[in-house]
Scaffold this active site. Sequence first.
Site, PDB file in Angstrom:
ATOM      1  N   GLY A  69       0.825  -1.209   0.000  1.00  0.00           N
ATOM      2  CA  GLY A  69       0.000   0.000   0.000  1.00  0.00           C
ATOM      3  C   GLY A  69       0.859   1.258   0.000  1.00  0.00           C
ATOM      4  O   GLY A  69       0.583   2.222  -0.714  1.00  0.00           O
ATOM      5  N   ARG A  99       7.216   1.782   1.201  1.00  0.00           N
ATOM      6  CA  ARG A  99       7.526   0.362   1.385  1.00  0.00           C
ATOM      7  C   ARG A  99       7.967  -0.260   0.057  1.00  0.00           C
ATOM      8  O   ARG A  99       8.822  -1.136   0.024  1.00  0.00           O
ATOM      9  CB  ARG A  99       6.349  -0.405   1.992  1.00  0.00           C
ATOM     10  CG  ARG A  99       6.832  -1.723   2.620  1.00  0.00           C
ATOM     11  CD  ARG A  99       5.723  -2.507   3.295  1.00  0.00           C
ATOM     12  NE  ARG A  99       5.044  -1.728   4.301  1.00  0.00           N
ATOM     13  CZ  ARG A  99       3.778  -1.897   4.656  1.00  0.00           C
ATOM     14  NH1 ARG A  99       3.050  -2.831   4.085  1.00  0.00           N
ATOM     15  NH2 ARG A  99       3.238  -1.154   5.587  1.00  0.00           N
ATOM     16  N   ARG A 143       2.726  11.350  -8.402  1.00  0.00           N
ATOM     17  CA  ARG A 143       2.058  11.391  -7.095  1.00  0.00           C
ATOM     18  C   ARG A 143       2.851  10.679  -6.002  1.00  0.00           C
ATOM     19  O   ARG A 143       2.260  10.171  -5.025  1.00  0.00           O
ATOM     20  CB  ARG A 143       0.652  10.759  -7.164  1.00  0.00           C
ATOM     21  CG  ARG A 143      -0.334  11.629  -7.898  1.00  0.00           C
ATOM     22  CD  ARG A 143      -1.670  10.940  -8.050  1.00  0.00           C
ATOM     23  NE  ARG A 143      -2.545  11.792  -8.821  1.00  0.00           N
ATOM     24  CZ  ARG A 143      -3.593  12.447  -8.294  1.00  0.00           C
ATOM     25  NH1 ARG A 143      -3.890  12.321  -7.023  1.00  0.00           N
ATOM     26  NH2 ARG A 143      -4.332  13.213  -9.053  1.00  0.00           N
ATOM     27  N   ARG A 174      -0.454  -8.496  -3.779  1.00  0.00           N
ATOM     28  CA  ARG A 174      -0.492  -7.459  -2.748  1.00  0.00           C
ATOM     29  C   ARG A 174       0.235  -7.954  -1.513  1.00  0.00           C
ATOM     30  O   ARG A 174       0.009  -9.085  -1.055  1.00  0.00           O
ATOM     31  CB  ARG A 174      -1.950  -7.110  -2.419  1.00  0.00           C
ATOM     32  CG  ARG A 174      -2.107  -6.289  -1.175  1.00  0.00           C
ATOM     33  CD  ARG A 174      -3.453  -5.597  -1.071  1.00  0.00           C
ATOM     34  NE  ARG A 174      -3.849  -5.372   0.310  1.00  0.00           N
ATOM     35  CZ  ARG A 174      -3.271  -4.475   1.135  1.00  0.00           C
ATOM     36  NH1 ARG A 174      -2.286  -3.722   0.713  1.00  0.00           N
ATOM     37  NH2 ARG A 174      -3.682  -4.344   2.383  1.00  0.00           N
ATOM     38  N   SER A 193      -0.731  -4.976   5.169  1.00  0.00           N
ATOM     39  CA  SER A 193      -0.940  -5.214   6.592  1.00  0.00           C
ATOM     40  C   SER A 193      -2.442  -5.291   6.855  1.00  0.00           C
ATOM     41  O   SER A 193      -3.253  -4.880   6.023  1.00  0.00           O
ATOM     42  CB  SER A 193      -0.306  -4.090   7.418  1.00  0.00           C
ATOM     43  OG  SER A 193      -0.887  -2.857   7.054  1.00  0.00           O
ATOM     44  N   ASP A 231      -2.073  -5.145  13.535  1.00  0.00           N
ATOM     45  CA  ASP A 231      -2.789  -4.802  14.767  1.00  0.00           C
ATOM     46  C   ASP A 231      -3.890  -5.831  14.991  1.00  0.00           C
ATOM     47  O   ASP A 231      -4.262  -6.555  14.063  1.00  0.00           O
ATOM     48  CB  ASP A 231      -3.376  -3.384  14.712  1.00  0.00           C
ATOM     49  CG  ASP A 231      -4.196  -3.129  13.462  1.00  0.00           C
ATOM     50  OD1 ASP A 231      -3.602  -2.759  12.436  1.00  0.00           O
ATOM     51  OD2 ASP A 231      -5.411  -3.332  13.511  1.00  0.00           O
ATOM     52  N   ARG A 254       6.233  -1.610  10.859  1.00  0.00           N
ATOM     53  CA  ARG A 254       5.440  -2.047   9.700  1.00  0.00           C
ATOM     54  C   ARG A 254       6.287  -2.022   8.445  1.00  0.00           C
ATOM     55  O   ARG A 254       6.188  -2.892   7.597  1.00  0.00           O
ATOM     56  CB  ARG A 254       4.234  -1.118   9.484  1.00  0.00           C
ATOM     57  CG  ARG A 254       3.109  -1.406  10.425  1.00  0.00           C
ATOM     58  CD  ARG A 254       1.950  -0.467  10.164  1.00  0.00           C
ATOM     59  NE  ARG A 254       1.224  -0.336  11.420  1.00  0.00           N
ATOM     60  CZ  ARG A 254      -0.073  -0.119  11.517  1.00  0.00           C
ATOM     61  NH1 ARG A 254      -0.801   0.012  10.437  1.00  0.00           N
ATOM     62  NH2 ARG A 254      -0.646  -0.024  12.681  1.00  0.00           N
TER      63      ARG A 254
HETATM   64  N1  HPA Z   1      -8.384  -1.610   9.558  1.00  0.00           N
HETATM   65  C1  HPA Z   1      -8.308  -1.419   8.241  1.00  0.00           C
HETATM   66  N2  HPA Z   1      -7.211  -1.618   7.552  1.00  0.00           N
HETATM   67  C2  HPA Z   1      -6.123  -2.014   8.208  1.00  0.00           C
HETATM   68  C3  HPA Z   1      -6.131  -2.221   9.573  1.00  0.00           C
HETATM   69  C4  HPA Z   1      -7.321  -2.004  10.283  1.00  0.00           C
HETATM   70  O1  HPA Z   1      -7.388  -2.174  11.515  1.00  0.00           O
HETATM   71  N3  HPA Z   1      -4.877  -2.582   9.943  1.00  0.00           N
HETATM   72  C5  HPA Z   1      -4.143  -2.632   8.824  1.00  0.00           C
HETATM   73  N4  HPA Z   1      -4.884  -2.282   7.759  1.00  0.00           N
END
Ligand code: HPA
Length: 233
Positions: A21, A25, A44, A88, A91, A205, A218
Amino acid sequence: MSTPHNSAVMGQIAETVLLPGDPLRAKFIAENFLENVEQFNGVRNMFGFTGTYKGKKVSVMGTGMGCPSIGIYSYELIHMYGVKNLIRVGSCGAYHPDLNLYDIILAIGASTDSNYAYQFELPGIYSATASWDLLSKAKKAADDNNIKTVVGNIVTSDLFYSDNPDNWRKWAKMGCLAVEMETYALYCIANRAGVNALTILTVSDSLVHKTETTPDQREKGFKDMMKIALELA
Ligand code: HPA
């Protein structure tokens, strides 16, 4: 020919592209995992690079956050640049109590609260699924390298901040493992075009345990996920 969002010309992008994303990274992956790297995009600040991994040509490019953003970049990669494998590397927030920080998920499918598939005018609800070819190869690469992975359904949400913050528990009851914000669109675009896509996620998370990694962790802490993704090149 370049696009409004990508200054690459045909031939500069490999048939296999890794898609984090975060564009920084993408830069980190190019600098730390690839050889003979050339940058093909900076429009961009959505950085894209092509290099080699074990002698094979592979590209890496940021997607931005959410279905609209990954939808643009993946559509162009497929239709303007001939990309065949879109992987992809992202995270996610875990919905399942057994998932802990840095665990890795291979997303066999994505459910969603997004209306992304509306454009296809389907007479029902579309189930967005991964390429079996990429998924089975990724599972084998993980097993061969003793990297633990979980294969399952995830949720692609349009919302990071929700007006109903406990709604995720309803997805969890349906067996969805985690939430992120891009895979549903990626799988729709790839399946519509007849090319391969797979999402590999590292848990950053946990909505169950209320734990999280730092942005720095991350960016740098996802080596096992990268190993799996690069073996698909
Ligand atoms: N919510 C949405 N997208 C995410 C999250 C989350 O908690 N963590 C990593 N990408």
